[in-house]
Each structure stands twice: as structure tokens, then as C-alpha cells.
Design an enzyme around this catalytic site. Structure first.
Site, PDB file in Angstrom:
ATOM      1  N   GLU A  16      22.356  11.098  20.055  1.00  0.00           N
ATOM      2  CA  GLU A  16      21.870  11.392  18.789  1.00  0.00           C
ATOM      3  C   GLU A  16      22.976  11.463  17.631  1.00  0.00           C
ATOM      4  O   GLU A  16      23.713  12.486  17.998  1.00  0.00           O
ATOM      5  CB  GLU A  16      20.955  12.716  18.687  1.00  0.00           C
ATOM      6  CG  GLU A  16      20.202  13.059  17.377  1.00  0.00           C
ATOM      7  CD  GLU A  16      19.389  14.112  17.310  1.00  0.00           C
ATOM      8  OE1 GLU A  16      18.281  13.953  18.177  1.00  0.00           O
ATOM      9  OE2 GLU A  16      19.788  15.229  16.436  1.00  0.00           O
ATOM     10  N   ALA A  50      14.705  16.523   6.127  1.00  0.00           N
ATOM     11  CA  ALA A  50      13.307  16.674   5.798  1.00  0.00           C
ATOM     12  C   ALA A  50      13.197  16.895   4.209  1.00  0.00           C
ATOM     13  O   ALA A  50      12.162  17.032   3.745  1.00  0.00           O
ATOM     14  CB  ALA A  50      12.642  17.732   6.594  1.00  0.00           C
ATOM     15  N   LYS A 163      -0.190  14.888  20.305  1.00  0.00           N
ATOM     16  CA  LYS A 163       0.772  13.868  19.690  1.00  0.00           C
ATOM     17  C   LYS A 163       0.775  12.590  20.748  1.00  0.00           C
ATOM     18  O   LYS A 163       0.754  11.601  20.165  1.00  0.00           O
ATOM     19  CB  LYS A 163       2.212  14.536  19.518  1.00  0.00           C
ATOM     20  CG  LYS A 163       2.498  15.671  18.508  1.00  0.00           C
ATOM     21  CD  LYS A 163       3.484  15.992  18.229  1.00  0.00           C
ATOM     22  CE  LYS A 163       4.437  16.633  19.021  1.00  0.00           C
ATOM     23  NZ  LYS A 163       5.778  17.249  18.385  1.00  0.00           N
TER      24      LYS A 163
HETATM   25  P1  FAD Z   1       4.683  19.433  15.205  1.00  0.00           P
HETATM   26  O1  FAD Z   1       4.551  18.680  16.550  1.00  0.00           O
HETATM   27  O2  FAD Z   1       4.044  19.069  13.964  1.00  0.00           O
HETATM   28  O3  FAD Z   1       4.534  20.845  15.496  1.00  0.00           O
HETATM   29  C1  FAD Z   1       5.126  21.870  14.523  1.00  0.00           C
HETATM   30  C2  FAD Z   1       4.198  23.201  14.848  1.00  0.00           C
HETATM   31  O4  FAD Z   1       2.762  23.128  14.695  1.00  0.00           O
HETATM   32  C3  FAD Z   1       4.347  23.537  16.387  1.00  0.00           C
HETATM   33  O5  FAD Z   1       4.349  24.879  16.542  1.00  0.00           O
HETATM   34  C4  FAD Z   1       3.098  23.099  17.070  1.00  0.00           C
HETATM   35  O6  FAD Z   1       2.815  23.676  18.203  1.00  0.00           O
HETATM   36  C5  FAD Z   1       2.005  23.180  15.902  1.00  0.00           C
HETATM   37  N1  FAD Z   1       0.938  22.416  15.870  1.00  0.00           N
HETATM   38  C6  FAD Z   1       1.143  20.797  16.036  1.00  0.00           C
HETATM   39  N2  FAD Z   1      -0.147  20.479  16.021  1.00  0.00           N
HETATM   40  C7  FAD Z   1      -1.131  21.527  15.593  1.00  0.00           C
HETATM   41  C8  FAD Z   1      -2.364  21.592  15.475  1.00  0.00           C
HETATM   42  N3  FAD Z   1      -3.412  20.502  15.365  1.00  0.00           N
HETATM   43  N4  FAD Z   1      -3.205  22.720  15.243  1.00  0.00           N
HETATM   44  C9  FAD Z   1      -2.191  23.895  14.830  1.00  0.00           C
HETATM   45  N5  FAD Z   1      -0.967  23.985  15.188  1.00  0.00           N
HETATM   46  C10 FAD Z   1      -0.355  22.632  15.620  1.00  0.00           C
HETATM   47  N6  FAD Z   1      13.812  17.823  11.830  1.00  0.00           N
HETATM   48  C11 FAD Z   1      14.083  16.952  10.869  1.00  0.00           C
HETATM   49  O7  FAD Z   1      13.981  17.454   9.830  1.00  0.00           O
HETATM   50  N7  FAD Z   1      14.918  15.798  10.916  1.00  0.00           N
HETATM   51  C12 FAD Z   1      15.148  15.216  11.921  1.00  0.00           C
HETATM   52  O8  FAD Z   1      15.860  14.204  11.997  1.00  0.00           O
HETATM   53  C13 FAD Z   1      14.619  15.948  13.325  1.00  0.00           C
HETATM   54  N8  FAD Z   1      15.207  15.427  14.620  1.00  0.00           N
HETATM   55  C14 FAD Z   1      14.557  16.135  15.604  1.00  0.00           C
HETATM   56  C15 FAD Z   1      14.816  15.693  16.967  1.00  0.00           C
HETATM   57  C16 FAD Z   1      14.340  16.346  18.134  1.00  0.00           C
HETATM   58  C17 FAD Z   1      14.646  15.450  19.533  1.00  0.00           C
HETATM   59  C18 FAD Z   1      13.846  17.460  18.072  1.00  0.00           C
HETATM   60  C19 FAD Z   1      13.126  18.310  19.180  1.00  0.00           C
HETATM   61  C20 FAD Z   1      13.345  17.872  16.680  1.00  0.00           C
HETATM   62  C21 FAD Z   1      13.958  17.445  15.572  1.00  0.00           C
HETATM   63  N9  FAD Z   1      13.785  18.076  14.351  1.00  0.00           N
HETATM   64  C22 FAD Z   1      14.109  17.282  13.080  1.00  0.00           C
HETATM   65  C23 FAD Z   1      13.197  19.123  14.084  1.00  0.00           C
HETATM   66  C24 FAD Z   1      11.445  19.192  13.844  1.00  0.00           C
HETATM   67  O9  FAD Z   1      11.283  18.633  12.653  1.00  0.00           O
HETATM   68  C25 FAD Z   1      11.122  20.756  13.663  1.00  0.00           C
HETATM   69  O10 FAD Z   1      11.441  21.374  15.130  1.00  0.00           O
HETATM   70  C26 FAD Z   1       9.873  20.852  13.284  1.00  0.00           C
HETATM   71  O11 FAD Z   1       9.678  22.460  12.942  1.00  0.00           O
HETATM   72  C27 FAD Z   1       8.494  20.582  13.981  1.00  0.00           C
HETATM   73  O12 FAD Z   1       8.570  19.317  14.423  1.00  0.00           O
HETATM   74  P2  FAD Z   1       7.501  18.458  15.237  1.00  0.00           P
HETATM   75  O13 FAD Z   1       7.607  17.168  15.031  1.00  0.00           O
HETATM   76  O14 FAD Z   1       7.664  18.998  16.783  1.00  0.00           O
HETATM   77  O15 FAD Z   1       5.954  19.294  14.725  1.00  0.00           O
END
Ligand code: FAD
Length: 279
Positions: A16, A50, A163
């Protein structure tokens, strides 16, 4: 190619990187890519701030160059919290034009400087949207120690299953320093019926500031052995770098022995990552 296909035939190694700060020359990233290329990665993913579509045009440019100029498969990260559906659609069109096939679909972190646009609440909403609007391989993030905002790991696993059900074909974990969290997470995921490949996200820590930032941001636990290394070498940057890399290699050797699907290295754009040899 769609990176999910790779897991059928091999253990995957990916890196990455992130677009350089506006003050740095964009060429610095191509120096890094050149060095990483020597390690034969299966793909390189490029992060995306973001802050919304205007804030970052570099991700696509870099991912496109990795794929089309360097001949390495690439993945674009796409956080949705600050995107409207129209903006997301336009980005998907741009990805298609650049022949990008792989998207890491994310919600993104809440940033007080940007008002969320509310078209996508969770990453699962973006995953469904991408599925409806193109033929991409969709990757999602997962959290061996649970996502910081989620009250329980079980709930977080349930959300992760949403997801995968929405269309994620592959998962990459947040960094962790204690492999036992990863093994417990894998078990819980399997029980929940999550059966897509999971790459372990490993960060070779090369300086103390970097780890302090990561702990604050991601809430990961630091094992005693790791803390001892940080403490011992905090005033010796070279020794810290070598010890951080050695720690990551130990983690990777153990993960491979346990049959991990793949290793995703958070390189922090640091060419010293090239000290890794293909294991
Ligand atoms: P989600 O899957 O939407 O989850 C977010 C939160 O909401 C979690 O606590 C989850 O349990 C909860 N949730 C999900 N669905 C529901 C539902 N239906 N009801 C209630 N709660 C729910 N960030 C950036 O800005 N840019 C990047 O390039 C970037 N790259 C990343 C790469 C990796 C490999 C990882 C692990 C993270 C990266 N991140 C990046 C960080 C990421 O955007 C954050 O961790 C963010 O807070 C959560 O993203 P997510 O896609 O996991 O969110």
C-alpha cells in the site's frame, strides 16, 4: 486482472502506498514504485484522502501509472463518506477509462473539516452501488481487533458480513502487531460465514512517531515485546528501523506458517521496505 482471482493460485503479496503530500514532487512516489517493483508484488493499492472528490485526483493517476506503465496490477481506495452518488458515478467512469478493475471500497474516517454528504452511510452502501454500476472487483476493510467505533467485535463481524453479502470479494485487515488477534478474527469470520480471502495488513514500523499516530487513529494493541523494542531504540533511528522490520518479518513468517491468504504491507512510501525479501 481482478485481484480476487490471484488467491485461487497463490499466497498474495501486496503493498500500500499513498499519494505524496502536495508539497512533495509526485515523482517521489514513482521512485518508490520502481523499488517496490523489484519485490514482485501481486498488486499495489493507492490510498485516497476522505476529503471528497476535489481533494484528491492523484490516487487515480498513480494507480493508473502503476497498472499501465509499470505493468503491476493496482487497486484504488475509494472512501465514500464525502461523496455524492453523482460524484461516485463519475469516479467509476474515470476508473473504467483508466482500465482500473479493483476498488477498495471504504466509508472513510469522519473528518470535522468536511461535512458528510449522506449519500453513503456505510462502506456496504458503496459496495452495493459499485456492484450496480460496473464490473469491478470489490475489496473491503476489516478489523481484527474490532473497528474503533463499534461497541463489540461480534457486531463488527456482523457488519463485515453485510459488506461481503453486498459484493466484497476480498478483505484486507487493518494493521495489527499481535497475530493472535488475527487468528481469533479469522475464526469468528468463518463462523459468521465470511469465506472470501483475507489479507493480513502488516506495517513495518520504522519510527516511533509513526506508531504513536497509528495507535491513536486505529486503537490497535501493542504487545510487550513490541513496546520493549520501541523503548530500547527510540533514540537510535537506524536500529529502530531494523528492529521494526525484523518484528514485521517475524509476524509474516508466523502468518505464513498458519496458512494466511496474503500479506498486505503498509509501506508508508518508505523504500526501506525493500529490505524485505520475498518469503
Ligand atoms: P464501514 O464498513 O462502513 O464501518 C464503519 C463503522 O460502522 C464500523 O464500526 C462498523 O462496524 C459500523 N457499521 C458498518 N455497517 C453498519 C450498519 N449497517 N449498522 C451499524 N453500524 C455499521 N480511509 C481513507 O480515508 N482512505 C483510505 O485510502 C483508507 N484506506 C484503508 C485501507 C485499509 C486496508 C483499512 C483497514 C482502512 C482504510 N481506511 C482508509 C480507513 C477507513 O476508512 C476507516 O477505518 C473508517 O473508519 C471505516 O471504514 P470502513 O470502510 O471499514 O467502514
Amino acid at each position: 486482472m481482478k485481484t480476487c482471482e490471484l488467491f485461487k493460485v497463490k499466497r498474495v503479496l501486496s503493498f500500500e502506498i499513498f499519494p505524496p503530500k502536495r508539497t512533495d514532487s509526485v515523482n517521489t512516489i514513482y521512485d518508490t514504485v520502481e523499488k517496490l517493483k523489484g519485490l514482485n508484488p501481486d498488486f499495489i493499492s493507492v490510498t485516497y484522502g476522505a476529503g471528497g472528490s476535489e481533494s484528491n485526483t492523484e490516487t487515480l493517476k498513480i494507480a493508473s501509472a502503476i497498472k499501465n506503465n509499470y505493468g503491476i496490477e493496482s487497486v484504488v481506495h475509494l472512501p465514500c463518506i464525502n461523496l455524492t452518488k453523482n460524484e461516485a458515478l463519475k469516479m467509476l467512469e474515470n476508473f473504467k477509462s483508466a482500465k482500473i478493475e479493483n476498488i477498495l471500497a471504504l466509508r472513510g474516517d469522519v473528518n470535522p473539516s468536511f461535512m458528510p454528504k449522506n449519500d453513503f452511510k456505510y462502506a456496504s452502501d458503496l459496495i452495493s452501488f459499485i456492484k450496480e454500476n460496473g464490473d469491478f472487483n470489490i475489496i473491503a476493510a476489516c478489523y481484527p481487533e474490532g473497528h474503533v467505533e463499534c461497541p463489540t467485535i461480534i457486531e463488527d463481524i456482523r457488519n463485515l458480513k453485510s459488506k461481503v453479502d453486498a459484493g466484497a470479494n476480498q478483505l484486507i485487515t487493518q494493521l495489527f502487531f499481535d497475530n493472535n488477534y488475527f487468528y481469533s478474527f479469522k475464526e469468528r469470520a468463518a463462523i459468521a460465514g465470511i469465506n472470501v480471502p483475507i489479507e493480513a495488513g502488516i506495517m513495518p514500523v520504522v519510527n516511533k512517531k509513526q506508531i504513536e499516530r497509528m495507535v491513536t487513529l486505529c486503537g490497535v494493541n501493542l504487545p510487550k515485546k513490541f513496546l520493549a523494542i520501541m523503548h530500547r531504540y527510540e533514540n537510535n533511528p537506524e536500529a529502530m528501523r531494523d528492529a521494526g522490520i525484523a518484528y514485521a518479518v517475524d509476524q509474516i513468517v508466523d502468518l505464513i506458517a498458519q496458512g494466511v491468504d496474503g500479506i498486505h504491507l503498509y509501506t508508508m512510501n518508505n523504500p526501506y521496505i525493500a529490505l524485505f525479501k520475498r518469503i
